[in-house]
Scaffold this motif. Structure first.
Motif, PDB file in Angstrom:
ATOM      1  N   GLN A  82       0.804  -1.217   0.000  1.00 21.30           N
ATOM      2  CA  GLN A  82       0.000   0.000   0.000  1.00 21.30           C
ATOM      3  C   GLN A  82       0.841   1.273   0.000  1.00 21.30           C
ATOM      4  O   GLN A  82       0.599   2.179  -0.786  1.00 21.30           O
ATOM      5  N   ASP A  83       1.822   1.312   0.898  1.00 21.45           N
ATOM      6  CA  ASP A  83       2.486   2.577   1.161  1.00 21.45           C
ATOM      7  C   ASP A  83       3.729   2.704   0.284  1.00 21.45           C
ATOM      8  O   ASP A  83       4.717   2.019   0.504  1.00 21.45           O
TER       9      ASP A  83
ATOM     10  N   ALA B 294      -2.868   5.220  -1.476  1.00 24.33           N
ATOM     11  CA  ALA B 294      -2.031   6.300  -0.943  1.00 24.33           C
ATOM     12  C   ALA B 294      -1.664   7.314  -2.024  1.00 24.33           C
ATOM     13  O   ALA B 294      -0.901   8.229  -1.770  1.00 24.33           O
TER      14      ALA B 294
ATOM     15  N   LYS C  71       7.313  -2.194   8.937  1.00 26.58           N
ATOM     16  CA  LYS C  71       7.232  -1.514   7.647  1.00 26.58           C
ATOM     17  C   LYS C  71       7.108  -2.507   6.511  1.00 26.58           C
ATOM     18  O   LYS C  71       7.590  -3.633   6.590  1.00 26.58           O
TER      19      LYS C  71
END
Lengths: 358, 290, 338
Positions: free
Chosen positions: A124-125, A214, B180
């Protein structure tokens, strides 16, 4: 022939194994907390209670080769957890996962490695999904490098890097970008790098966890177009996780709607948007904002919020917010029933349609 | 952006007087460590160069001073300036070596604790807690009295005292990093844990250590000086600045102040410079202050 | 009082320029933005990240911190220029005249104070009600935003509320002192769709009831189209198009707005490929000459590199800053990569 047509003929005519088959997938996470928090008293006796997050509760679906299945739902519905359990970022607590016909449920790290050549993931990021200290060429080459080293090929590193440069060009970047670091790129470009990384092992299945949420709107369109082009070119199947119904409507062949870790409805795209059956699906569709005023049809307005996954409601997961809920919904958990046309719904209203009015 | 950050670093440095002062002091110390023995007027440990007739000469600018001994001499007729040049080397090298050892051990333990969590994490962190609940001087004193003196013992003592701060910092950063997505991507790529830790986690948890390591060199120099002053530090044959202070301390109140005051000033300057620069680094590298 | 054809604007922003002086150059985040807002009007300030839309919102409340500065222009609130108001005056304005709703409710709520205390403080600052009256007003306000057991909930801390409920509290606080203008910066972006629709419904209803004007800062054209009367589209710190919401979204005249609208997947008109704006938003410290949108624009010509276009009427009720606006009323069928 388009990929979706191929997918359709694959599901109807050819009995080929689906690219991905998930059966009764369960994912629980024990909530780690101190002894004091876990201490309760039952009948005057102290007892230690372990709280467990029930993130995914028996989800089943399959994806044909070249097909795009989207899982939609709101935050906390377990859609991303499903993705990460299949990608083996988490070890599933229960159920079966078959990738290209191979049951990978009991596979350890070593056995899983060849499977990873068939399945990759897009995240996603765009900022957190690339290691800021790695050069782009090494980021893209990494999954392939693991596979080449597993096969004991000579010059693995050089080969993987060459492949990485070619992939960068395929996703709309160029060879000069290979020596740069991720922070030198915009969000959209970083997402292209992430896509190139996933493609490096030439997988048949890509798990895409909110790959455009995003990004700015105009960049979203670029990435969605790229993903569709790649699917046509490589015959990719996607498990596409998203909360954005308009994106899902654009990209998916089939859609599964999740709520509180359950799959409550699944149907071919057009059918889901034109004839949703589950009350939650209907509420979700009518809540989604749209730029087209003609689409504005408020059917169900939901009040309240999603219950905690620490303590699931008895019976149907949606009954606490469902305007149609009745006694059976608290007593009995509905299972997915085939209602024809490729649509399955987990709702007691299917048996008692006369109750389906507010 | 990397270049921007790098040039921004230089830009800010040039506008920060204490950063420049700190850097200048550190540079001077580095030069002393590298070239001190070459420029020293005398080798203070070469007994043939010493002459007892030269003992307790005051600094050159004071009446009775000898131009050969700029900062005076001690009881054996050793040139104080030369002793300082040699002693600074001992002090600084002990500080740096101990820091490197503490940093390595602490980083490895912190990575393991953060990455694997569970019992390993609990064990490492409880040991760290116990370590922190003792004053570092006490631990060092205990170790030195149990195992005797010597530079190796000093290094072990300082390492045992110093690893905790790295372990805690690295564990915290590791917990953040493994959440992360790029670490998850490495798992999906099929990397073994060791490779994930080495290639993905380690490079991303090092930045905060730079500040800790810098300031710790100063702290270690001070602890080592204290230990030597108490007589449980370096052996007399390789006197550090702390030992020089101790040696001069006995005669300090007889008016022979220079034998301990000048080494003391040297320690002060060195630690002060390190801390000035460390503070600058902290402001520069701390993303929360940006 | 005379009846004029157009009501006097509540807010008149003229040539607002908010710049940030950073090490790597001056960031002209807002560079010559003008618009007016009538009492009770709801305006959408839209654009992608880097467009400057949030900075406009913060400028209105005097919340620009160094290295940022309002370099020029006027923010006339009822004729008073608040761009140059003292901090003292701004404190009176914030809350009473202009209230702000942020994207993340946690940034605007104090985590260590009860919701009741925070609401009470607002009323103490801006009204002369006594304690009982203040409490009654707080309870009524919480109930009006759909929070049940309001009297009890006054004693709760922000973390005891869910995300949606927290945003309701923020809205309640914003409405407490009956401000005439509400600036809402991405108020529903952090929320789920079903919660988002609850909050939007609530805001629309409550704002209509109080008669306040609102500026909705958002990247989401769909949200805007459901909420606002008028749209201002920002790109690289400048207004590129403005007009009534329906017209701007249905048939925009600026190529950027056109591209934005077209890149949203439309279920009624599904194409195999989405229309896309090529390239990315340029570095705002290093904008192209002339029109900032030029490198990404399918209609760009030589003139666009030479002269920056000014905002001018294009078609119907629309105004755009473009030398070659889309004046024909046909939806472009672009979409292939330029």
């Amino acid at each position: 022939m388009t990929a979706s047509a191929m997918a359709a003929s694959a599901t109807t005519a050819a009995p080929a194994a689906p690219m991905l088959e998930v059966e009764n997938l369960e994912q629980r996470f024990p909530l780690r907390s101190g002894i004091i928090d876990r201490l309760t008293f039952e009948g005057g006796r102290p007892r230690l209670v372990d709280s467990v997050v029930h993130a995914v509760n028996g989800v089943s679906f399959s994806i044909a080769k070249g097909e795009v299945l989207a899982l939609v739902g709101e935050s906390g519905c377990g859609k991303s957890t499903v993705a990460k359990s299949i990608a083996r970022i988490y070890t599933p607590s229960g159920g079966r996962i078959r990738i290209d016909g191979e049951d990978v449920g009991a596979y350890g790290h070593r056995a899983m490695l060849p499977v990873r050549a068939k399945m990759q993931m897009i995240f996603q990021d765009p900022f957190a999904s690339l290691n800021p200290r790695q050069k782009v060429r090494d980021i893209v080459a990494e999954p392939l490098l693991e596979q080449l080293e597993r096969r004991g090929e000579a010059r693995a590193k050089a080969k993987a890097r060459e492949a990485a440069v070619a992939l960068l060009e395929r996703v709309g970047l160029n060879a000069e970008h290979a020596g740069r670091y991720p922070h030198q790129f915009s969000g959209g470009q970083r997402q292209r790098i992430g896509i190139a990384r996933a493609l490096s092992v030439n997988p048949g299945l890509i798990i895409a966890d909110e790959p455009v949420s995003a990004l700015d709107v105009s960049i979203q369109a670029q990435i969605l177009n790229l993903m569709m082009d790649l699917r046509d070119e490589f015959g990719l199947a996607y498990l596409f996780i998203s909360h954005d119904l308009s994106v899902v409507n654009h990209i998916a062949d089939r859609i599964g709607v999740m709520y509180l870790g359950f799959l409550v409805e699944t149907a071919p795209r057009d059918r889901l948007f034109s004839a949703p059956r589950h009350p939650y699906t209907r509420a979700l569709l009518s809540a989604a904002p749209t730029i087209d005023p003609a689409d504005r049809a408020v059917e169900i307005e939901l009040e309240g919020e999603v219950p905690s996954a620490l303590a699931l409601p008895s019976g149907c997961c949606f009954r606490t917010r469902c305007p149609f809920a009745y006694d059976r919904c608290a007593a009995e958990r509905p299972t997915l029933q085939d209602v024809g046309g490729g649509q399955s719904v987990a709702c007691h209203l299917i048996d008692e349609p006369e109750r389906d009015r507010p | 952006m990397g270049q921007i950050l790098a040039s921004q670093f230089v830009y800010n440095w040039r506008r920060n007087v204490s950063a420049i002062a700190g850097s200048a002091i550190i540079l001077a110390c580095v030069l002393i460590v590298l070239f001190g023995p070459l420029v020293a007027p005398q080798n203070p440990y070469d007994l043939t160069q010493l002459n007892l007739l030269d003992s307790y000469k005051p600094p050159a600018w004071i009446e009775g001073g000898d131009p050969r001994f700029l900062l005076g001499t001690d009881g054996q007729g050793r040139d104080v300036l030369s002793s300082i040049l040699y002693g600074t080397r001992v002090s600084a090298l002990i500080g740096i070596a101990a820091m490197l050892m503490a940093c390595t051990i602490g980083t490895v333990l912190g990575l393991l604790a953060g990455f694997y969590g569970g019992r390993l994490d609990a064990f490492i962190m409880r040991v760290a807690d116990v370590q922190l609940s003792f004053p570092s001087m006490l631990i060092a004193l205990f170790l030195m009295s149990a195992f005797g003196t010597g530079i190796d013992k000093v290094l072990i003592a300082l390492t045992l005292v110093g690893w905790v701060v790295y372990a805690r910092t690295v564990r915290g950063s590791t917990l953040g990093e493994i959440q992360k997505e790029y670490v998850q991507a490495a798992r999906v790529a099929g990397l073994r844990d060791a490779k994930i830790i080495r290639r993905h986690v380690l490079p991303n948890v090092l930045t905060p250590l730079i500040v800790i390591a810098t300031v710790q060199v100063g702290t270690f120099i001070l602890i080592e000086a204290s230990l030597s002053f108490l007589g449980v530090g370096v052996p007399i044959t390789q006197p550090s600045l702390g030992l020089l202070i101790k040696n001069g301390f006995d005669v300090l109140f007889s008016g022979l102040w220079w034998t301990s005051v000048f080494p003391g000033l040297m320690i002060m300057a060195m630690v002060f410079g390190i801390n000035l620069f460390g503070d600058f680094l902290r402001d520069e590298l701390n993303p929360r202050l940006k | 009082m005379d009846h004029q054809t157009a009501p006097a604007p509540l807010l008149d922003v003229r040539d607002l320029r908010t710049w940030f002086h950073t090490f790597s150059g001056t960031v002209k985040a807002v560079d010559g933005v003008s618009f007016t807002l009538a009492p009770g009007e709801v305006m959408g300030l839209v654009g992608e990240s880097g467009g400057g839309k949030s900075v406009v919102g913060f400028s209105l409340l005097g919340l620009i911190d160094p290295p940022g500065r309002i370099e020029g222009g006027e923010i006339l609130l009822d004729g008073e220029d608040i761009a140059r108001a003292s901090e003292e005056r701004l404190r009176r304005i914030r809350g009473r005249e202009i209230a702000m709703i942020f994207q993340d409710p946690m940034t605007s709520l104090n985590p260590v104070q009860t919701v009741g205390a925070q609401m009470d403080e607002m009323l103490r600052l801006h009204t002369d009600l006594d304690e009982a009256a203040r409490k009654a007003r707080c309870i009524a306000m919480l109930e009006s935003v759909g929070i049940s057991r309001a009297a009890e909930r006054l004693k709760a801390y922000p973390h005891q509320f869910s995300g949606g409920m927290r945003q309701r509290v923020v809205i309640a606080i914003a409405l407490l002192a009956a401000p005439r203008l509400i600036v809402a910066d991405e108020p529903t972006t952090a929320l789920d769709v079903t919660i988002q629709s609850q909050i939007l419904r609530l805001m629309r209803r409550r704002i209509a009831q109080t008669g306040a004007a609102m500026i909705l800062v958002t990247h989401d054209l769909a949200v805007v189209s459901e909420m606002v009367d008028k749209i201002v589209v920002l790109y690289c710190g400048k207004v590129v198009e403005t007009g009534p919401a329906r017209e701007v979204i249905a048939d925009p005249s600026h190529p950027y707005t056109r591209g934005l609208v077209d890149s949203i997947p439309n279920p009624r008109d599904r194409k195999p490929r989405l229309a896309q704006i090529p390239g990315a938003v340029p570095d705002i410290r290093n904008l192209p000459s002339g029109c900032s949108f030029r490198p990404r624009c399918p209609r760009a010509q030589a003139k666009c590199a030479e002269v920056a276009p000014a905002l001018a009427p294009t078609r119907g009720t629309l105004s755009a800053a473009c030398h070659f606006p889309i004046v024909e009323e046909i939806a472009m069928t672009g979409g292939e990569r330029a």
